[in-house]
Write an enzyme that holds these catalytic residues in place. Structure first.
Site, PDB file in Angstrom:
ATOM      1  N   GLU A  21      -3.478 -26.727 -24.922  1.00  0.00           N
ATOM      2  CA  GLU A  21      -2.938 -26.372 -26.246  1.00  0.00           C
ATOM      3  C   GLU A  21      -3.276 -24.936 -26.640  1.00  0.00           C
ATOM      4  OE1 GLU A  21      -4.067 -29.010 -29.460  1.00  0.00           O
ATOM      5  OE2 GLU A  21      -2.355 -28.347 -30.645  1.00  0.00           O
ATOM      6  N   GLU A  44      -9.742 -21.273 -34.847  1.00  0.00           N
ATOM      7  CA  GLU A  44     -10.320 -22.486 -34.262  1.00  0.00           C
ATOM      8  C   GLU A  44     -10.748 -22.291 -32.816  1.00  0.00           C
ATOM      9  OE1 GLU A  44      -8.215 -26.248 -35.041  1.00  0.00           O
ATOM     10  OE2 GLU A  44      -6.941 -25.101 -36.388  1.00  0.00           O
ATOM     11  N   ASP A  78       2.045 -26.003 -30.676  1.00  0.00           N
ATOM     12  CA  ASP A  78       1.822 -26.702 -31.943  1.00  0.00           C
ATOM     13  C   ASP A  78       2.411 -25.782 -33.021  1.00  0.00           C
ATOM     14  OD1 ASP A  78       0.560 -27.339 -34.452  1.00  0.00           O
ATOM     15  OD2 ASP A  78      -1.039 -28.400 -33.394  1.00  0.00           O
ATOM     16  N   HIS A 110      -0.016 -23.833 -35.237  1.00  0.00           N
ATOM     17  CA  HIS A 110      -0.676 -22.686 -34.603  1.00  0.00           C
ATOM     18  C   HIS A 110       0.321 -21.562 -34.305  1.00  0.00           C
ATOM     19  CE1 HIS A 110      -4.174 -25.157 -34.454  1.00  0.00           C
ATOM     20  NE2 HIS A 110      -3.644 -26.010 -33.590  1.00  0.00           N
ATOM     21  N   HIS A 139       3.249 -30.332 -30.665  1.00  0.00           N
ATOM     22  CA  HIS A 139       2.725 -30.889 -31.924  1.00  0.00           C
ATOM     23  C   HIS A 139       3.534 -30.339 -33.085  1.00  0.00           C
ATOM     24  CE1 HIS A 139      -1.622 -32.197 -30.753  1.00  0.00           C
ATOM     25  NE2 HIS A 139      -0.727 -33.149 -30.563  1.00  0.00           N
ATOM     26  N   ARG A 157       0.271 -27.476 -42.807  1.00  0.00           N
ATOM     27  CA  ARG A 157      -0.199 -28.621 -42.028  1.00  0.00           C
ATOM     28  C   ARG A 157       0.149 -29.965 -42.655  1.00  0.00           C
ATOM     29  NH1 ARG A 157      -5.206 -28.406 -37.693  1.00  0.00           N
ATOM     30  NH2 ARG A 157      -3.724 -28.615 -36.011  1.00  0.00           N
ATOM     31  N   GLU A 181       1.497 -34.190 -35.714  1.00  0.00           N
ATOM     32  CA  GLU A 181       0.045 -34.096 -35.903  1.00  0.00           C
ATOM     33  C   GLU A 181      -0.149 -33.298 -37.196  1.00  0.00           C
ATOM     34  OE1 GLU A 181      -3.652 -32.572 -33.196  1.00  0.00           O
ATOM     35  OE2 GLU A 181      -2.346 -31.079 -34.097  1.00  0.00           O
TER      36      GLU A 181
END
Ligand code: LER
Ligand code: MN
Length: 272
Positions: free
Chosen positions: A152, A158, A185, A188, A211, A217, A246
């Protein structure tokens, strides 16, 4: 496109997983909303009973698209680059165990937090060497099992390694295997990519998992991410995997699961 939703036994209310509770109950709930698949998040493969999952899968007509492994790091502190050799070995063995489960469930295994970060290592070179060694061992088992590992791209706040699609392209190409792919994702990508559609097209067949969350989010439709552009780029490269939701479980897990499903199904029908 196949739609999946993340399911987890227990997680904090701030964790970006949607349905919570027993895996089989969540499979039932996801199927009743219309999802094609679920993404299992578990700290250890022994947290699920394979027979129960297989039975629920047949009974409710829903597959498992993917296994998320980040909880193994969050619960047990193991990573593929840990400076403590025992904890690094534990992480490798854990990934192999996830691969064996994934073989039975015909799904991909996510390598996210379990890869570890450079900051916790001795040096960037030492980190890279350990990641290479650990991944090579995992890839060998994945190849034998016919299972794909998906790495990922996670935003810079992060993770300090592999933040963007282009980082992942250069990295995975060094392994020369089709069993290591890129996992994107939208949350991101919204922060890291200079041009989302062009970069997805550039990655092409290397993309192995997706994702979905909106810019804040929350579930898609609640923020300002351009999902049409992403879905069109995925259609262009012939992506055949799942779009796995997600996101934060707000306002409630069921509301998030239903809201995401409605938004994505509607969009997927117009794009592909
Ligand atoms: C972390 O932000 C994330 O997106 C997860 O999929 C990592 O396991
Ligand atoms: Mn993710």
């Amino acid at each position: 496109m196949k739609l999946a939703v993340t399911i987890v036994n227990q997680a904090s209310s701030e964790a970006p997983f949607v349905l919570r509770g027993t895996y089989t109950e969540s499979m039932k709930a996801a199927a009743s909303i219309g999802y094609d698949a679920v993404e299992l998040h578990l700290a250890h493969p022994n947290e699920v009973n394979l027979e129960e999952i297989t039975l629920a899968s047949q009974q409710y007509g829903i597959r498992v698209s993917s296994i998320g492994t980040g909880l193994s790091y969050l619960r047990d502190g193991i990573t593929l680059t840990h400076t403590d050799e025992k904890l690094r070995r534990d992480a490798i063995e854990r990934v192999k165990a996830y691969v064996h489960l994934a073989k039975e469930l015909h799904c991909v295994v996510i390598i996210g937090l379990i890869k570890g970060i450079i900051k916790n290592s001795v040096s960037p070179d030492a980190y890279r060497q350990m990641l290479d060694e650990s991944l090579k061992e995992c890839i060998q088992v994945a190849e034998e099992a016919g299972v794909t590992l998906v790495l990922e791209a996670v935003n810079r706040y992060e993770s300090d390694f592999l933040n963007s699609i282009s980082d992942c392209i250069s990295f995975i190409d060094t392994f020369q295997t089709d069993k290591l792919k890129i996992h994107i994702d939208t949350f991101h990508m919204n922060m890291e990519e200079d041009h989302i559609a062009a970069n997805i097209v550039q990655a092409g067949k290397r993309i192995g998992h997706v994702h979905i969350a909106d810019s804040n989010r929350q579930y898609p439709g609640k923020g300002h991410y351009n999902f049409t552009e992403t879905l069109e780029a995925l259609a262009k490269i012939g992506y055949e995997g799942a779009l796995s939701v997600e996101c934060l479980s707000r306002p409630t897990p069921i509301d998030a699961a239903e809201g995401a499903y409605r938004f994505l199904r509607n969009l997927a029908n117009t794009v592909v």
